[in-house]
Scaffold this active site. Sequence first.
Site, PDB file in Angstrom:
ATOM      1  NE  ARG A  64      -2.585   0.535   3.443  1.00 34.58           N
ATOM      2  CZ  ARG A  64      -2.964   1.658   4.067  1.00 34.58           C
ATOM      3  NH1 ARG A  64      -3.883   2.423   3.536  1.00 34.58           N
ATOM      4  NH2 ARG A  64      -2.436   1.984   5.210  1.00 34.58           N
ATOM      5  CD  GLU A 113      -6.332 -23.075   4.409  1.00 33.97           C
ATOM      6  OE1 GLU A 113      -5.727 -22.210   3.795  1.00 33.97           O
ATOM      7  OE2 GLU A 113      -6.237 -23.254   5.641  1.00 33.97           O
ATOM      8  CG  HIS A 151      -2.889 -22.798   6.831  1.00 31.18           C
ATOM      9  ND1 HIS A 151      -4.020 -22.018   6.780  1.00 31.18           N
ATOM     10  CD2 HIS A 151      -1.961 -22.044   7.483  1.00 31.18           C
ATOM     11  CE1 HIS A 151      -3.782 -20.846   7.363  1.00 31.18           C
ATOM     12  NE2 HIS A 151      -2.530 -20.845   7.803  1.00 31.18           N
ATOM     13  NE  ARG A 182      -5.768 -16.441   6.965  1.00 29.62           N
ATOM     14  CZ  ARG A 182      -4.714 -16.724   7.722  1.00 29.62           C
ATOM     15  NH1 ARG A 182      -3.625 -17.255   7.193  1.00 29.62           N
ATOM     16  NH2 ARG A 182      -4.739 -16.497   9.031  1.00 29.62           N
TER      17      ARG A 182
END
Length: 329
Positions: A182, A273, A291, A244
């Site tokens: 950002r 998931e 994960h 993610r």
Amino acid sequence: MPDRRKPLVIVTRKLPDVIETRMMELFDARLNIEDRAMTRDELMAAMAEADVLVPTVTDTIDAGVIEAAGPRLKMIASFGTGVDHIDLAAAHARGIVVTNTPGVLTEDTADMTRALILAAARRLVEGERLVRSGEWTGWSPTSMLGHRLYGKRLGIIGMGRIGQAVTRRARGFGLSIHYHNRRRVHPEIAQELEATYWESLDQMLARMDIVSINCPRTPATYHLLSARRLALMKRDAILVNTSRGEVIDEAALTRMLQRGELGAAGLDVFEHEPAVNRKLLKLPNVVLLPHMGSATLEGRIDMGEKVIVNIRTFIDGHRPPDRVISTEF
Ligand code: 8YV
């Protein structure tokens, strides 16, 4: 919280023994020794009864679950860094303090990112499967060819703690580092990292040999790698995700990998998931992990200790060190 009794702390999953033991000493702790994920109803019942809930990424604490919070519930001390499973706005509206465990899984997650970059570029898992299959017929000059890492460009999406830890490791591979965030990192950090900043994610994607996702999942990063953006990547590029699953449009990624429109992928996280797109499972050019980016015993103990410190600080009437106000990217 009434000060003469120990707070009821409900922990939703099995944690390392040493952490559970300490929690039993300090709190009126209710553990989940069987480690069976709680149903939504069970989560709501826990919210109704507890002073503090200790959930993990596998518990969806949405507005409905928060609505079920009883008058005693003052804190959600999440075991993990990502807080995308918690509706922060709903929690704050109820005056519930939310904490997480940042920092202690940075190095482990960066290690796994590096492992996935290497595994995807050099076909480590395919090679291992070939040997195990008994079908390996011996060395040949053109078999199992991967791609050299040295001298290639790595584009990191999200230059927070983990992105920076990935950068330090990737330099050891001889990769040149680029990033999209950002905003630019602090000039001192930028100098140390020697990384090139791209304000435009689209422009960066089109030029990278490897792309690593290290940003949090927020409303702004949902499907950040959309079908359109994935199509901007080089045809032989490698995409690695230890953040993610929802940051990538998994269906679009799968289609592109199937059609040879992208080189390879290393995925530790998935959009739905624990379900994984069945087509992905059949592709040779993807490395798939369950994960496990931060799955080290040391990391889990550090996370548990952070949870304990956050709860104790809060109970003592102070601002817990890892209070989450909002997430941003
Ligand atoms: C954790 C993670 O293991 O902390 C995170 O954000 O993604 C994982 O590595 C998990 O969240 C534990 O709740």
